[in-house]
Design an enzyme around this catalytic site. Structure first.
Site, PDB file in Angstrom:
ATOM      1  N   ASP A  32      -7.428 -15.995  -3.903  1.00  0.00           N
ATOM      2  CA  ASP A  32      -7.543 -14.611  -4.382  1.00  0.00           C
ATOM      3  C   ASP A  32      -8.969 -14.358  -4.844  1.00  0.00           C
ATOM      4  O   ASP A  32      -9.694 -15.283  -5.219  1.00  0.00           O
ATOM      5  CB  ASP A  32      -6.561 -14.331  -5.528  1.00  0.00           C
ATOM      6  CG  ASP A  32      -6.182 -12.856  -5.590  1.00  0.00           C
ATOM      7  OD1 ASP A  32      -5.021 -12.516  -5.292  1.00  0.00           O
ATOM      8  OD2 ASP A  32      -7.064 -12.022  -5.911  1.00  0.00           O
ATOM      9  N   GLY A  71      -2.507 -11.061   0.978  1.00  0.00           N
ATOM     10  CA  GLY A  71      -3.759 -10.470   0.495  1.00  0.00           C
ATOM     11  C   GLY A  71      -4.095  -9.160   1.186  1.00  0.00           C
ATOM     12  O   GLY A  71      -3.767  -8.954   2.348  1.00  0.00           O
ATOM     13  N   TYR A 139      -2.982   3.122   5.259  1.00  0.00           N
ATOM     14  CA  TYR A 139      -2.428   1.839   4.809  1.00  0.00           C
ATOM     15  C   TYR A 139      -1.318   1.375   5.765  1.00  0.00           C
ATOM     16  O   TYR A 139      -1.335   0.238   6.254  1.00  0.00           O
ATOM     17  CB  TYR A 139      -1.911   1.983   3.370  1.00  0.00           C
ATOM     18  CG  TYR A 139      -0.998   0.872   2.938  1.00  0.00           C
ATOM     19  CD1 TYR A 139      -1.493  -0.419   2.744  1.00  0.00           C
ATOM     20  CD2 TYR A 139       0.367   1.097   2.745  1.00  0.00           C
ATOM     21  CE1 TYR A 139      -0.643  -1.453   2.362  1.00  0.00           C
ATOM     22  CE2 TYR A 139       1.211   0.076   2.358  1.00  0.00           C
ATOM     23  CZ  TYR A 139       0.708  -1.197   2.176  1.00  0.00           C
ATOM     24  OH  TYR A 139       1.547  -2.224   1.811  1.00  0.00           O
TER      25      TYR A 139
HETATM   26  C1  15L Z   1       4.285  -0.999  -0.163  1.00  0.00           C
HETATM   27  O1  15L Z   1       3.899  -1.312   0.962  1.00  0.00           O
HETATM   28  C2  15L Z   1       3.425  -1.213  -1.353  1.00  0.00           C
HETATM   29  O2  15L Z   1       2.593  -2.346  -1.210  1.00  0.00           O
HETATM   30  C3  15L Z   1       4.207  -1.305  -2.633  1.00  0.00           C
HETATM   31  O3  15L Z   1       3.317  -1.148  -3.706  1.00  0.00           O
HETATM   32  C4  15L Z   1       5.298  -0.227  -2.687  1.00  0.00           C
HETATM   33  O4  15L Z   1       4.730   1.033  -2.759  1.00  0.00           O
HETATM   34  C5  15L Z   1       6.180  -0.352  -1.476  1.00  0.00           C
HETATM   35  O5  15L Z   1       5.439  -0.309  -0.295  1.00  0.00           O
HETATM   36  C6  15L Z   1       7.263   0.738  -1.425  1.00  0.00           C
HETATM   37  O6  15L Z   1       7.372   1.440  -0.428  1.00  0.00           O
HETATM   38  O7  15L Z   1       8.006   0.829  -2.409  1.00  0.00           O
END
Ligand code: 15L
Length: 269
Positions: A32, A71, A139
Site C-alpha cells: 500500500d 489497490g 470508475y
Molecule cells: C464500489 O465499487 C465502491 O468501491 C464502494 O465504496 C461502494 O460504493 C460500492 O461500490 C457500492 O456500490 O456500494
C-alpha cells in the site's frame, strides 16, 4: 508455504480481510501507499509503494504465488487519475505477474462495471455474474477495463484470473440499497478463498454479494468456483427501511449501480 500479495491492503477491504485470510502456511504480503502500523509479523509482511510505481510493483509481486488486487481508486475520480491508478496500475500488476511467473490474479472489480443494468432487465431470473459490461462512470469503466485486461493476460499467458464484481463489502450494509448489494466480511473472505481454490482455475467473472433475501444478482457463477455465501442483509432491513420504501420504482434500487449512475462523470466522490 504460500504468499498472497494484497494490494491496497491499508484500505477498507484490506483492513477487513487481513484477519480473515490468515492461515497456517500462508504469508500475507501487504502492499500500500499508506503505512500499516499493526502488522502481524508472524503472518504478514509489508511493502510500501504505489501501483503507479512500476519498480515498487515489481518488488511487491516478486516471489508471491497469488495477487489479490484490491489497490486503486474505489469511487468516481478524474479521468487522468482513473487511468493512471486503476488502469495503468492494474496493467503494471499483470506485467509483473508475467515477469515473476505468478499463476493467479484475483481482482476487485465492482458492480459499477455493470451499473446500468436494471432489475427489470434481469426479469424473473437473477442478473448473471458475467453479464456484459455497462459502466456507470469513469470508475466503473476502469473496472470493466480491468476485467478485460484480465481476459487478455489469461488468454495470452494462461494466468488464472478471477474478476470479483463486488457489491457493497462493508461490516454492514451502508444504506438501504445495501439490502441487495451487501457482501459481509465473512462472505467476502469466503469468496476470496473460493477464488484461490482449484475450482477457480481458468477465467471467471462473478458477483461478490451475500445471500441476501432482497438480492437479484445471480449466485450461479460464484457457485461454479465454490463460493457459498452464508450471510443475509435482511437482519438490517427494519432499520434501513425506516425512511425508505422497498420499491423498484426507486432508481436507486432499480439500477445495479444505484446513485453512481447519476453522479457527475469525473467528479471525485
Ligand atoms: C464500489 O465499487 C465502491 O468501491 C464502494 O465504496 C461502494 O460504493 C460500492 O461500490 C457500492 O456500490 O456500494
Amino acid at each position: 508455504m504460500s504468499t498472497l500479495l494484497i494490494t491496497g491492503a491499508a484500505g477498507n477491504m484490506g483492513r477487513m480481510l487481513r484477519p480473515l485470510l490468515r492461515r497456517p502456511g500462508r504469508t500475507l504480503r501487504l502492499f500500500d501507499i499508506a503505512a500499516i502500523d499493526d502488522i502481524d509479523t508472524a503472518t504478514e509482511e509489508f511493502v510500501l509503494g504505489s501501483v503507479t510505481d512500476r519498480e515498487a510493483v515489481d518488488a511487491a509481486v516478486a516471489g508471491v504465488d497469488v495477487v489479490l488486487h484490491l489497490g486503486g481508486l474505489s469511487t468516481e475520480d478524474s479521468w487522468s487519475n482513473i487511468l493512471s491508478v486503476n488502469v495503468d496500475g492494474t496493467q503494471a500488476i499483470y506485467e509483473a505477474a508475467v515477469r515473476h511467473g505468478v499463476t493467479r490474479v484475483v481482482t476487485a472489480s465492482s458492480n459499477h462495471a455493470v451499473g446500468f443494468w436494471t432489475h427489470d432487465e434481469a426479469g424473473e431470473t437473477a442478473l448473471a455474474g458475467d453479464v456484459e459490461t455497462r459502466p456507470d462512470g469513469f470508475y466503473g469503466w476502469s473496472k470493466a477495463a480491468i476485467e478485460a485486461l484480465g481476459r487478455l493476460y489469461h488468454d495470452r499467458f494462461g494466468i488464472d484470473v478471477i474478476n470479483l464484481r463486488i457489491g457493497s463489502s462493508f461490516d454492514r450494509p451502508p444504506n438501504y440499497r445495501g439490502l441487495a448489494s451487501w457482501m459481509s466480511p465473512a462472505d467476502t473472505a469466503r469468496l476470496i478463498e473460493a477464488s484461490l481454490s482449484a475450482r477457480a482455475n481458468g477465467f471467471h467473472t462473478v458477483w461478490g454479494v451475500s445471500n441476501n433475501t432482497r438480492g437479484w444478482w445471480s449466485q450461479a457463477q460464484g457457485a461454479v468456483i465454490g463460493y457459498e455465501p452464508e450471510d443475509d442483509s435482511e437482519v438490517f432491513a427494519e432499520e434501513l427501511l425506516a425512511d425508505h420504501e422497498w420499491t423498484f420504482d426507486d432508481p436507486i434500487l432499480q439500477r445495479v449501480g444505484g446513485a453512481f449512475c447519476d453522479h457527475p462523470l469525473g467528479q471525485r466522490m
